[in-house]
Design a protein around this motif. Sequence first.
Motif, short mmCIF file in Angstrom:
data_model
loop_
_atom_site.label_atom_id
_atom_site.label_comp_id
_atom_site.label_asym_id
_atom_site.label_seq_id
_atom_site.Cartn_x
_atom_site.Cartn_y
_atom_site.Cartn_z
N TYR A 199 47.81 44.63 45.80
CA TYR A 199 46.40 44.80 45.43
C TYR A 199 46.29 45.74 44.22
CZ TYR A 199 45.13 42.86 50.06
OH TYR A 199 44.97 42.06 51.17
N VAL A 218 39.14 41.74 43.28
CA VAL A 218 40.38 42.39 43.72
C VAL A 218 40.04 43.70 44.44
CG1 VAL A 218 42.69 43.14 43.04
CG2 VAL A 218 41.50 41.42 41.67
N MET A 222 41.08 44.42 48.27
CA MET A 222 41.84 45.61 48.63
C MET A 222 41.09 46.44 49.68
SD MET A 222 43.63 48.10 45.95
CE MET A 222 42.65 49.48 45.53
#
Length: 412
Positions: A199, A218, A222
């Motif tokens: 991540y 992203v 994460m």
Amino acid sequence: MPRLVMKFGGTSVATVERIRNVARHVKREVEAGYDVAVVVSAMAGKTNELVGWVKEASSLYDSKEYDVVVASGEQVTSGLLALALQEMGLKARSWQGWQIPIMTSEAHGSARIAAIDGTGILKGFTDAKEVAVVSGFQGMHQPSGRITTLGRGGSDTSAVALAAAIQAERCDIYTDVDGVYTTDPRIVPKARRLDKVSYEEMLEMASLGAKVLQVRSVELAMMHRVPTYVRSSFDDPADPKLGTLICDEEDIMEQQIVTGIAYSRDEAQITLRDIADKPGIAASIFVPLAEANINVDMIIQVVSDNAATTDLTFTVPTADYERACAILNERRDEIRFQDLQGATDVVKVSAIGVGMRSHAGVAARAFKALADKGINIRAITTSEIKFSVLIESAYTELAVRTLHSLYGLDQA
Ligand code: ADP
Ligand code: ASP
Ligand code: MG
């Protein structure tokens, strides 16, 4: 039933025939036993066309109406995919952002998702085994009841956020490449596909220019620990490949020092010559820029030997360049610079890798390799898992390829 979110980007839904192909991918997962929510982008090129129309209608456009116009591309593809699924004998319905609703901030054009109510979609799963086809990119600011959009590339974020909201087993992002590569495969044919990427590294790669995923998607993956795959919609629906998994660093066995190289053309350089070398000058430059919402990225200040004047160089996003110059010129008397020099023909090239935490001299090798190719470095920034150099844009491909080979990333 396990749940799955599948997202298809613009090239994957560019024609009705491709939408039919997308429907085959969805059908496979439904037959494998998943309750599926599909997120779609607008047809390739559509959003650009809509943005163009907005600008033609009004140069200083109202961002609320901008959102009304640009959100429409996704409405078309969600309806078309629902129809294609129905043609294949599946139950399916489309959902617009405001119908779910996907609630966002009021920042029209780049809104952030605040909450998603998954109740309606989940009810469709349990009551009717119905595939939910969701328009990506769209949201709604609830107090005003107005349509918002999530910023360019925002359908990735819609997909990951939805996966978190309905507790999907994973989120599959289908695109026109079969995974995340060590660098953009369009400019480096020797780029290698990664089986897994952490991540943290994916976040840096996306922030530093790898457009394969929107940065915010992203961040959400994460934060909510959503296992996210990037894979190809052009695979045979009957024989698909897994693509690249974005996952925890601990789940990756083999770590390279450098995992990927990214580049961003969205940089402009500003140099202020002969500014006074005294306390308060940096603030007099950067505070007004911050107040105008201009993000300053790389900053270098020369240590002067005469202790009277110095030079300062920094970068801003290309779109803010003219505005930044105007703000500084207005304050010329206060800042007291001799000259403002700017350049927009620059590019930021970055290397990313969690291995940099434990290895010294990683960036130094790059400086040498770039110098050997005659590439001049205008600015440098480093942090724990990445470093970036600002160079003349004519050398973009040469620099990316040089660093890609230097760190052993080329395909055999
Ligand atoms: P979509 O329309 O499916 O959202 P995008 O165009 O947004 O697709 O993203 C896919 C593109 O991202 C690829 O065609 C590729 O050129 C580009 N790209 C940039 N960097 C990378 C990378 N490191 N790995 C894979 N693709 C990348
Ligand atoms: N259609 C939007 C865009 O082109 C959102 C997306 O494709 O992710 O930016
Ligand atoms: Mg995209």
